[in-house]
Structure formats: structure tokens, C-alpha cells
Scaffold this active site. Structure first.
Site, PDB file in Angstrom:
ATOM      1  N   VAL A 166       0.838  -1.188   0.000  1.00  0.00           N
ATOM      2  CA  VAL A 166       0.000   0.000   0.000  1.00  0.00           C
ATOM      3  C   VAL A 166       0.878   1.245   0.000  1.00  0.00           C
ATOM      4  CG1 VAL A 166      -1.739   1.259   1.318  1.00  0.00           C
ATOM      5  CG2 VAL A 166      -1.786  -1.223   1.283  1.00  0.00           C
ATOM      6  N   CYS A 167       0.520   2.225  -0.834  1.00  0.00           N
ATOM      7  CA  CYS A 167       1.210   3.509  -0.850  1.00  0.00           C
ATOM      8  C   CYS A 167       0.632   4.344   0.280  1.00  0.00           C
ATOM      9  CB  CYS A 167       1.013   4.206  -2.199  1.00  0.00           C
ATOM     10  SG  CYS A 167       1.938   5.739  -2.324  1.00  0.00           S
ATOM     11  N   GLN A 168       1.331   4.333   1.406  1.00  0.00           N
ATOM     12  CA  GLN A 168       0.817   4.973   2.608  1.00  0.00           C
ATOM     13  C   GLN A 168       1.916   5.826   3.244  1.00  0.00           C
ATOM     14  OE1 GLN A 168      -0.809   2.175   5.475  1.00  0.00           O
ATOM     15  NE2 GLN A 168      -2.345   3.658   6.090  1.00  0.00           N
TER      16      GLN A 168
END
Length: 154
Positions: free
Chosen positions: A81-83
């Protein structure tokens, strides 16, 4: 550290954006649960996730991974996830697990072309939004888990 994580698990269980939240295989440093997006097309299903904590938590951020396949520019094919919230650059030890889950839910509800792990989908979302949303809806229908019933009221 384990005491804080156990306390955060109880906090996260009270939050309404996830269900079936529990330690994975009995390990308090690994949680799993179902994330319940609010917006179409993802709100047609539930998405299994894992939240893994470092033994150095809260000094190091947890890592979220989606276990349910999703057609989304901010989620890699491997579920990464791009978090930014959980990057070393942005992480603060005072950040709670519920905030990490809320940020993940916000990402799912509002795909952001700036938070990208799949550039092809980000391009499709920008250039052909109707195609992107149709494919996301079909993918959600095929791969997402059934949403659990709402918990009984107070």
C-alpha cells in the site's frame, strides 16, 4: 510494547471502519481484519488486510498489506500500500494503529493519482475515468469478500 499494541487493538476494534480485527495466528504483532470502504465501487465488498508491527513499535511504523485483490492505483499487485503516513519520513511514535487504518480506508475511498504503486491504473483513472471505475467495480464484484452485517446498535 505488547501492552500498547494490545490496547491499540481494543481501540481499533471500537472503530467502525474495520471488522473481524484480531491477532493473526495469535501473534499480537500481526493483525488481520476486514476493511469496509464507504465509497463506490469498493463499498460493494470488504477487503482483508494485515497490519504488521515491528518489535520496535512505536518507534518504527507498522506495515499494512491488503490480502484481497483490488483494482486500485495505490495498491500494488502484491497488496503493498502507498501509505506515506507509515513511511520513515512521516512516521511519529504517537501515531495510533487506528489512524493507520483510517488512512488506509481514506486511500481506498479516494484513489489519489499522487499515491501510486500502479502507474498504469493511475493513468487510466486520469485519462479514462469511466473505464477505470467500471473495471474497479467488476474487480470488486469478483474478488472482494462479502461485507459482514452491521453490529447491533447500542
Amino acid at each position: 510494547m505488547a501492552g500498547r499494541i494490545a490496547k491499540e487493538l481494543e481501540e481499533a476494534r471500537r472503530w467502525g471502519g474495520a471488522r473481524e480485527l484480531r491477532p493473526l495466528e495469535g501473534h499480537v504483532l500481526r493483525w488481520e481484519g476486514l476493511l469496509l470502504p464507504n465509497n463506490p465501487p469498493y463499498n460493494a465488498g470488504a477487503f482483508r488486510f494485515e497490519l504488521a508491527f515491528s518489535p520496535q513499535h512505536p518507534l518504527e511504523p507498522p506495515r499494512a498489506t491488503l490480502r484481497t485483490s483490488i483494482y486500485h492505483p495505490g495498491v500494488g499487485l502484491d497488496g503493498s500500500v502507498c501509505q506515506p503516513l507509515t513511511s520513515a519520513r512521516h512516521w511519529a511514535p504517537t501515531t495510533r494503529a487506528t489512524q493507520v487504518l483510517q488512512d488506509l480506508l481514506l486511500l481506498l475511498d479516494h484513489p489519489d493519482p499522487q499515491r501510486v504503486l500502479r502507474p498504469d491504473l493511475a493513468r487510466e483513472l486520469q485519462d479514462q475515468p469511466e473505464v477505470f471505475w467500471r473495471r474497479a467495480e467488476e474487480h470488486t464484484r469478483r474478488h472482494a469478500e462479502r461485507r459482514p452485517p452491521a453490529p447491533p446498535g447500542p
